[in-house]
Motif scaffolding. Sequence first.
Motif: not given
Length: 284
Positions: A105-117
């Motif tokens: 299926t069409e890939r959707v960019g995954l949000y990347c966390a920038r810091f813990p928690n």
Amino acid sequence: MVSPQSRREAVGHLKMDWQFSERRACGLMKLSTSVLRYEKKADSNVRLGHRIREIAYQRRRFGYRRIHALLEREGYCVNIKRVYRIYRSLDLSVRRRTRKRVVHTERVGLYCARFPNESWSMDFVHDALANGRRIRCLNIVDDFTRESVAIEVDTSLSGLRVCRVLDEIGKKRSLPGMIRVDHGTEFTSSVMNAWARKNNVRLAFIEPGKPSQNAYVESFNGRFRDECLNDNWFSSLYEAKILIEQWRNDYNNVRPHSSLGYISPTEFANNCFLNNKDSTYICC
């Protein structure tokens, strides 16, 4: 053809019985003095091979890369190519388990966390005890450090139970600003929505039928099933809780994580520090 060992024995007889010098005896037997004095060294691969076999038997789903990371932690100064050769010669290659073929299926960019928690992910995994009774495991993962925040195990886990688990976690560490979940009834319940509003946590729901949008916890689920659930036979719920918690602690503190440079999630989290200039986290 006379073997070098036979020539060495002949040189010894010439030196002892005929009182020949070592050089003259070697000349008569056409044997180099360096060959005569050569002593076979112990094979260093034997000890290393024993240790590789021990680790592979203890952690049956680990490949040579993770074994190499564990060897380096123990003080072995060994090249990964050498580990790979010994690993293959011992026939320790991990058999790949077949996976269900999915439709592209069409890939959707995954949000990347920038810091813990900053962002967590939650999902359920199902299994069964030896008597056939079904159990459920609530997996909670920190998207940045890849830590397993908690694994709650029971025969039934309602939305209220999920909130209680999150409250217990909140007593030990700060809650995230966002939790990524699917559309399970436990996550869409009014109890869960009320808890999220009370604690200022945003529930980020993925699109129905697209688990790839919750990739962090899905990846963790695969490792959890492959290395823990498929590797143990739980005779009771109590035993399941004990063994799963032991695996979780090992996953966080010992197991090398490939996406973190083959260090453990806890070590990665400890290496993170806050850069006051731009309020971002830096990992050293």
